[in-house]
Design a protein around this motif. Sequence first.
Motif, PDB file in Angstrom:
ATOM      1  N   PRO A   1      -3.125   0.948  -8.293  1.00 25.53           N
ATOM      2  CA  PRO A   1      -4.575   0.822  -8.500  1.00 25.53           C
ATOM      3  C   PRO A   1      -5.047   1.322  -9.859  1.00 25.53           C
ATOM      4  O   PRO A   1      -5.904   0.696 -10.487  1.00 25.53           O
ATOM      5  CB  PRO A   1      -5.162   1.654  -7.355  1.00 25.53           C
TER       6      PRO A   1
ATOM      7  N   GLU B   1      -6.851   0.050  -2.466  1.00 25.12           N
ATOM      8  CA  GLU B   1      -5.802   0.978  -2.906  1.00 25.12           C
ATOM      9  C   GLU B   1      -4.443   0.274  -3.000  1.00 25.12           C
ATOM     10  O   GLU B   1      -3.432   0.909  -3.294  1.00 25.12           O
ATOM     11  CB  GLU B   1      -5.665   2.126  -1.897  1.00 25.12           C
TER      12      GLU B   1
ATOM     13  N   HIS C   1       0.864  -1.178   0.000  1.00 24.32           N
ATOM     14  CA  HIS C   1       0.000   0.000   0.000  1.00 24.32           C
ATOM     15  C   HIS C   1       0.899   1.224   0.000  1.00 24.32           C
ATOM     16  O   HIS C   1       1.643   1.471   0.950  1.00 24.32           O
ATOM     17  CB  HIS C   1      -0.906   0.002   1.236  1.00 24.32           C
TER      18      HIS C   1
END
Lengths: 452, 452
Positions: free
Chosen positions: B401, B262, B96
């Motif tokens: 993403p 995400e 992330h």
Amino acid sequence: MSTQAERLARFAAELRFDAIPAPVVRFTENLLVDWFGSTVGGQGARPVQSIARFVQTMGPADGASEIVARGRGSSPWGAAMANAAASHVAEQDDVHNGAVFHPATVVFPPALAVAQAVGASGRQLIAACVAGYEVGIRVGEFLGRSHYKVFHTTGTAGTLAAAAATGSLLGLDGARMRHAFGSAGTQSAGLWEFLRTAADSKQLHTAHAAGAGLMAAYLAQDGFTGAADIFTGAQGMAAGMSHDADPARLTDGLGERWATAETSFKWHASCRHTHPAADALLAVVRQHGLQPGDIAQVVAHVHQGALDVLGPVVDPRTVHQSKFSMGTVLALVAQFGHAGLTEFEREYRSAPTQALRERVSMVLDPEVDAAYPRRWIGKVTVTTTDGRSLHGRVDEPKGDPGNTLTRDEIAAKALRLAAYSGTVAPADLQRALDRLWQVADWPRTPWLLERA
Amino acid sequence: MSTQAERLARFAAELRFDAIPAPVVRFTENLLVDWFGSTVGGQGARPVQSIARFVQTMGPADGASEIVARGRGSSPWGAAMANAAASHVAEQDDVHNGAVFHPATVVFPPALAVAQAVGASGRQLIAACVAGYEVGIRVGEFLGRSHYKVFHTTGTAGTLAAAAATGSLLGLDGARMRHAFGSAGTQSAGLWEFLRTAADSKQLHTAHAAGAGLMAAYLAQDGFTGAADIFTGAQGMAAGMSHDADPARLTDGLGERWATAETSFKWHASCRHTHPAADALLAVVRQHGLQPGDIAQVVAHVHQGALDVLGPVVDPRTVHQSKFSMGTVLALVAQFGHAGLTEFEREYRSAPTQALRERVSMVLDPEVDAAYPRRWIGKVTVTTTDGRSLHGRVDEPKGDPGNTLTRDEIAAKALRLAAYSGTVAPADLQRALDRLWQVADWPRTPWLLERA
């Protein structure tokens, strides 16, 4: 890379029983017996039972390593975790003043568990424990006061102590011991935040230190590598967790200064930060023959660390939390002359205790603070109901190296702890004590109590 | 006490499959399959085998929880540790960006191990994993950039992610989940120092996070308490391990913003900090049809975090270390168009790679640094041997993403990883993939591969 990490690792790896002065060996035997008492005393506590259940659920159903006073074994990891949780809960285990570090609870559990698993002699066990003490104490001193403001040094430095003791028993050489230190230090953890709500983390910290340090040494034996300089490297322990780390402390007097023998035994069953003031108050009470009703106010003159740890505890709701309440401890001492397990259990929220507690305050004292953590000076000012202002002072609280416990006092303390917990019959405990005093003659480390 | 800790704990405890939007469920399935590939791919690595041996020595000989690709089971703790070590070693697991945190390797291992042990459905497993992602990502964002300078956020925030996922499967209510968070956060650890000597700690960090977080949740189920505010308390995680923590991030958009979705998939087999520049270089190379011999110099314009992590790696000595060498990664991309496991294994120290590596440098770029960690912009300046100065730029590296992988690409990546490790036959892996895509229909979480 760090000469300190290398030297400290080599020292821990190469330390042999014969190199340890006889008085230090005798002192280590005292520490072992004192630890055993705390372990037996703590086994019944709820958080300790939770951790024991966890390792028994996750580990093997039985094993060569003893979970003390449970009559069952586990893997070295499981037993080390369970015993480390048990020996810190009664707040009766030893402490090294300068490092603000409780060595026994993170050294003996992994050392005993591994010694039982590998069949080490008593002398190998002693050498491993001294290695653990010498390393853990120096790491605690190295991390300094800023570290202790947020981190529970016994949890953080404890991983290194556990790795050193385990690594010694596994026969790691200096290079692998250094890898073990790297793997231990990178798992180093333990925050004081739990104190604010009297949560159970203290037992988790010691269990975690014992388990993570033990794992670090087993991994190193298997060739797993760790940071070469976990202590002073740019992204190491000091960089992450201290603002006043002193690298020179890591190797201070290695092989000449025996930090193990500087360890203090606890006499009162409370946080060590309360002991100097407790003994100073006791001196005043005895000298002037004061009764609790004579006391209008007590001011404890303390070091900053005491304010940091004890300050948040203003209204203790549990026995354990009350051991971090200066007011409660001084109230018990004023009433009973001793703040022991029984006094806490029965009296920590009695009306007289609460009334006295409200009359106690703490202030930062420059002299006490400057001497700390090398010396834990106790100073109190008592204002009596008839208007006198009385001063009490102790330079070494009972249990400190210059005011240490006798073997009889240590054995008696262990028996009291066992009686308090009710987990071991007095005769069984006495047999275990008799066996423990002979540790230096064990050909193979035995179980301390019998299997169930 | 902290509203944030309370809200985050309640969210993790109460999250159910039906509350998760379908696209987020589908995305989580992609993350699960991608994680599985990394786990299979990592099982053969030496440090991973050490950790698996440790848990097998210390744990039960077999158990309900699968150690992936080993054909053997363990306790939930043991399997979580072993799989967490395996899934982070190939540097192919997800990340992330905003949290600079690798969720899969600390979420799926404990979740899968516990789901297998308690017989949870696939939907319960998905909800638990989303809880782990949502919590871990927010804790990583909360701890901030100063934390990441010294601490490996996947190790530290990872304990919370593992606790959330485990706690969800154990059915903790909000109050117990908060205790689990306290126990997880107080074991939170992981220092970058190991990078300096290419030591094995990265695998230890993920194993530790998975094991400690899992333990925290099991203890909470048993009534063991932790700090009420381990995040923002005066002696909590931020106090000890961050200078720029942002409490608002802990609960940012809870239940509305799905941080899980995400998450970026890794395409190159290297540290994520190298990916933006690698893709930017690839753009230049393709656009201008450059051959490796055309490149005189490459300047990668990077964020500070890249300099902190990659800067110390100037002469990589192992495949693993070379994944943290910007020069090596760009050299592989310039030669082969992709820096995959095979390229690293075969070419990381070839003469052409080393020659190209020496022509790469990094400079801090204000625009890139300001966008980081929300966006990982890639910018390079290539000077050609005929004197041209060419600029390359990507706003979202492949796998992010907005530039995510298809299911076919994810499956192909998993098959490549399995082929690389050689631990699982292609047909067995394909069967496992077929089963994994059906996770939402599992009545009971099965083993992913067969028992030996």
